[in-house]
Design an enzyme around this catalytic site. Structure first.
Site, PDB file in Angstrom:
ATOM      1  N   SER A 202      47.960  48.813  40.819  1.00 55.38           N
ATOM      2  CA  SER A 202      46.618  48.225  40.779  1.00 55.38           C
ATOM      3  C   SER A 202      45.536  49.168  41.273  1.00 55.38           C
ATOM      4  O   SER A 202      45.701  49.818  42.308  1.00 55.38           O
ATOM      5  CB  SER A 202      46.556  46.980  41.672  1.00 55.38           C
ATOM      6  OG  SER A 202      47.356  45.956  41.152  1.00 55.38           O
TER       7      SER A 202
ATOM      8  N   ILE B 105      52.140  43.795  49.943  1.00 56.53           N
ATOM      9  CA  ILE B 105      51.595  45.150  50.104  1.00 56.53           C
ATOM     10  C   ILE B 105      50.081  45.069  50.302  1.00 56.53           C
ATOM     11  O   ILE B 105      49.530  45.763  51.142  1.00 56.53           O
ATOM     12  CB  ILE B 105      51.924  46.022  48.862  1.00 56.53           C
ATOM     13  CG1 ILE B 105      53.427  46.008  48.554  1.00 56.53           C
ATOM     14  CG2 ILE B 105      51.404  47.452  49.055  1.00 56.53           C
ATOM     15  CD1 ILE B 105      54.326  46.582  49.595  1.00 56.53           C
TER      16      ILE B 105
ATOM     17  N   ASN C 235      53.510  36.977  37.319  1.00 57.71           N
ATOM     18  CA  ASN C 235      53.390  37.705  38.578  1.00 57.71           C
ATOM     19  C   ASN C 235      54.361  37.052  39.580  1.00 57.71           C
ATOM     20  O   ASN C 235      55.128  36.165  39.225  1.00 57.71           O
ATOM     21  CB  ASN C 235      51.941  37.639  39.081  1.00 57.71           C
ATOM     22  CG  ASN C 235      51.592  38.843  39.943  1.00 57.71           C
ATOM     23  OD1 ASN C 235      52.412  39.294  40.746  1.00 57.71           O
ATOM     24  ND2 ASN C 235      50.392  39.359  39.804  1.00 57.71           N
TER      25      ASN C 235
ATOM     26  N   GLY D 288      62.294  39.698  41.677  1.00 53.04           N
ATOM     27  CA  GLY D 288      63.735  39.933  41.576  1.00 53.04           C
ATOM     28  C   GLY D 288      64.399  38.836  40.744  1.00 53.04           C
ATOM     29  O   GLY D 288      63.743  37.898  40.279  1.00 53.04           O
TER      30      GLY D 288
ATOM     31  N   GLY E  47      60.330  45.152  37.130  1.00 49.09           N
ATOM     32  CA  GLY E  47      59.700  45.328  38.435  1.00 49.09           C
ATOM     33  C   GLY E  47      60.643  45.723  39.538  1.00 49.09           C
ATOM     34  O   GLY E  47      61.069  46.880  39.651  1.00 49.09           O
TER      35      GLY E  47
ATOM     36  N   CYS F 201      47.541  38.326  41.891  1.00 53.19           N
ATOM     37  CA  CYS F 201      48.175  38.848  43.094  1.00 53.19           C
ATOM     38  C   CYS F 201      47.930  37.868  44.231  1.00 53.19           C
ATOM     39  O   CYS F 201      46.792  37.587  44.573  1.00 53.19           O
ATOM     40  CB  CYS F 201      47.645  40.234  43.467  1.00 53.19           C
ATOM     41  SG  CYS F 201      48.542  40.948  44.828  1.00 53.19           S
TER      42      CYS F 201
ATOM     43  N   LEU G 260      47.630  45.376  47.694  1.00 49.47           N
ATOM     44  CA  LEU G 260      46.846  46.215  46.767  1.00 49.47           C
ATOM     45  C   LEU G 260      46.448  47.555  47.370  1.00 49.47           C
ATOM     46  O   LEU G 260      45.332  48.039  47.162  1.00 49.47           O
ATOM     47  CB  LEU G 260      45.588  45.476  46.296  1.00 49.47           C
ATOM     48  CG  LEU G 260      45.803  44.141  45.572  1.00 49.47           C
ATOM     49  CD1 LEU G 260      44.465  43.514  45.208  1.00 49.47           C
ATOM     50  CD2 LEU G 260      46.648  44.326  44.318  1.00 49.47           C
TER      51      LEU G 260
ATOM     52  N   ASN H  14      44.868  41.857  36.963  1.00 41.68           N
ATOM     53  CA  ASN H  14      45.670  41.207  37.995  1.00 41.68           C
ATOM     54  C   ASN H  14      44.824  40.105  38.622  1.00 41.68           C
ATOM     55  O   ASN H  14      44.136  40.340  39.609  1.00 41.68           O
ATOM     56  CB  ASN H  14      46.110  42.233  39.041  1.00 41.68           C
ATOM     57  CG  ASN H  14      46.871  41.589  40.167  1.00 41.68           C
ATOM     58  OD1 ASN H  14      47.121  40.387  40.158  1.00 41.68           O
ATOM     59  ND2 ASN H  14      47.243  42.384  41.164  1.00 41.68           N
TER      60      ASN H  14
END
Lengths: 242, 304
Positions: free
Chosen positions: B45, B70, B191, B216, B264, B129, B72, B126
């Protein structure tokens, strides 16, 4: 070269309470202070485990059982294969010095072994200061002695060596250059006390190779550093330890 | 077997694209294999300004998956344009720029900065997120807000705009229809699902951000269901994402209605997963009787 390999477990034995030594037959080579990402059967993310020794035909990992993944690891017997990804990270440099002090606390000790071995190959005087909670948790003191290192021990309960932390021993010595790995308070104390040397950090990781930004720390300018790729070993003073 | 897929702005040599946030800008993976084998790359991103992201811990393991928060982290769009994109130009693969922000105008700023970059072939908005406290979540879960940011992005963009949808909604088809009506060229879904883990030693959330995005294999059935729903509700190409680990998972997404896929979290488990899937895919398509990718797309709801 970074690679994925199905390594074969040669030995996997308990060497102290919750501490295990696993030797893996593999072609992978590594520098001191680097780590591998271990795919533990039955878990999703790989486990970053520091490399204790590189023999040429195997890697030795020493790990502490701290959760489900390492508990499963401890149950794996010889002959089983274990998928490893590595070698990863930036390790301990072997500098051209006459003498070096290596400071390790608990499960932070393993990566110092290969570091000590490389220094001893160059005839460098190596003093190893090892910290444990109590006598029954001591491991690898004799292994360092066999390399020709001077070994000093600190225990929190004073049952062996100096009472207190690794710092209590270091205070009594001349420390021109130190390379250390251990719990965060120990690394903070070392970073504050000594200008020259390197510390190795521990972090929760996902990728282990610098892509996911899961394990970042800040440098003195507020810039992000990846423990897995830029570290785990950083020069003293580079990282803000929180 | 030909694996190429034609989508708005994207000439994919195969339908395999590493997902944004799981591949950085490809530098680390380029040490392991030639990125030119990939259909495309959804790069991490970009926001208008540099962001450090969330405090650590940012990662927690879950059964068959992981949580991440995280936040971004990136160097800002100008740095990415000047330092990452020129490096990526050496690879023969399609670059998709993931665009993020804390407010609507952030998306426009990022797009305007990247419009004249030849290397970027499409944008991926995005809007989902779940980790940014002021913005992200709000836009992705409200059809009106999602449509509005899509329209602003489309007005600004000189390249096709794909909208990456959040699964953290009651009815994903409602959001999909709204962004389709607002002019989106394609959809990416899903997402991460918002989740949490608690550290039993402290009794407190394990992630410093408290909540994180679940990804996952754990989320694959949710992703398959949502792709299946959206593919029947809107007439836009779909890039499917969520828990893919092998070529059979890819086929499942194609059957659900996706035309291409993003991979991913599995990149963290097996960094070679994308080239492996590309190698396996023709055999898997053949095994199930397909002569092309097209034949597999949307089969789950087609009359036969």
């Amino acid at each position: 070269m970074i690679m994925i390999e199905d390594a074969v477990i040669l030995t996997n034995v308990r060497i102290a309470p919750d501490i295990y030594r696993m030797e893996l037959k593999c072609t992978m080579k590594a520098e001191p202070g680097q780590f591998v990402q271990v795919q533990v059967p039955g878990t999703y993310l790989r486990r970053p485990i520091s490399i204790c020794e590189v023999t040429g035909s195997s890697l030795v990992l020493i790990y502490k059982v701290v959760g489900k993944g390492t508990a499963i690891m401890a149950e794996l017997g010889p002959g089983r294969s274990l998928n490893i990804f590595g070698p990863l990270g930036t390790g301990f440099p072997i500098e051209a010095v006459d003498a070096v002090v290596l400071g390790g606390g608990g499960v932070g000790i393993p990566p110092l072994y290969e570091t000590a071995k490389r220094y001893r190959t160059k005839q460098t005087n190596v003093t190893v200061v090892l910290g444990f909670n109590q006598a029954d948790q001591i491991f690898y003191a004799d292994a360092f002695e066999k390399l020709g290192c001077t070994v000093k021990i600190a225990t929190m309960d004073g049952s062996v060596g100096t009472k207190g932390t690794v710092m209590e021993v270091l205070k009594t010595m001349s420390v021109p250059m130190i390379e250390a790995c251990g719990p965060l308070p120990m690394l903070k104390a070392i970073q504050e006390a000594y200008p020259a040397g390197y510390i190795s950090l521990e972090a929760r990781m996902a990728c282990g190779m610098g892509a996911c930004m899961g394990c970042v720390v800040k440098d003195q300018n507020g810039q992000a550093l990846r423990v897995c790729k830029d570290g785990p070993v950083f020069p003293i003073g580079k990282v803000v330890l929180e | 077997m030909k694996l190429n897929v034609e989508l708005p702005g994207l000439h994919l040599k195969n339908p395999i694209i590493p997902a944004s946030g799981c591949f950085g800008y490809g530098r680390e993976f380029a040490e392991l294999y030639d990125l030119s084998c990939l259909g495309g790359i959804a790069i991490k991103s970009a926001t208008p300004e540099e962001r450090f992201g969330n405090p650590t811990p940012r990662i927690a393991e879950t059964p068959s998956g992981m949580l991440n928060a995280i936040g971004l982290q990136n160097h800002g769009v100008t740095y990415i344009k000047e330092h990452e994109l020129p490096w990526l130009a050496q690879f023969d693969t399609e670059i998709i720029a993931n665009v993020a922000g804390a407010a609507e105008e952030d998306y426009v700023k990022v797009i305007e900065t990247l419009n004249d970059s030849e290397i970027v072939k499409a944008y991926e908005l995005n809007i989902s997120c779940p980790n940014v406290k002021h913005g992200g979540i709000g836009l992705g879960v409200d059809p009106k807000l999602a449509a509005h940011v899509t329209k602003l992005a489309k007005d600004a963009a000189k390249k096709p705009v794909y909208v990456k949808l959040s699964p953290n909604v009651t009815d994903i088809t409602e959001i999909a229809k709204a962004v389709a009506d607002a002019g989106a060229d394609g959809l990416v879904l899903i997402n991460t699902l918002m989740g949490m883990r608690i550290d039993l030693r402290t009794g407190k959330p394990l992630l410093a951000n408290k909540t994180g995005g679940l990804s996952g294999p754990a989320i694959k059935p949710v992703a398959i269901r949502m792709v299946w729903q959206v593919a029947q509700a809107v007439d836009l190409p779909i890039i499917g994402v969520g828990g893919i680990t092998d070529a059979e998972d890819v086929l499942e997404f194609l059957n659900a209605g996706a035309s291409a896929v993003e991979v991913g979290a599995q990149n963290f488990i097996d960094p070679y997963v994308c080239p492996k899937i590309i190698e396996q895919l023709p055999g898997v398509l053949e095994k199930y009787g397909y002569a092309s990718i097209d034949e597999a797309v949307g089969r789950s709801f087609r009359d036969e």
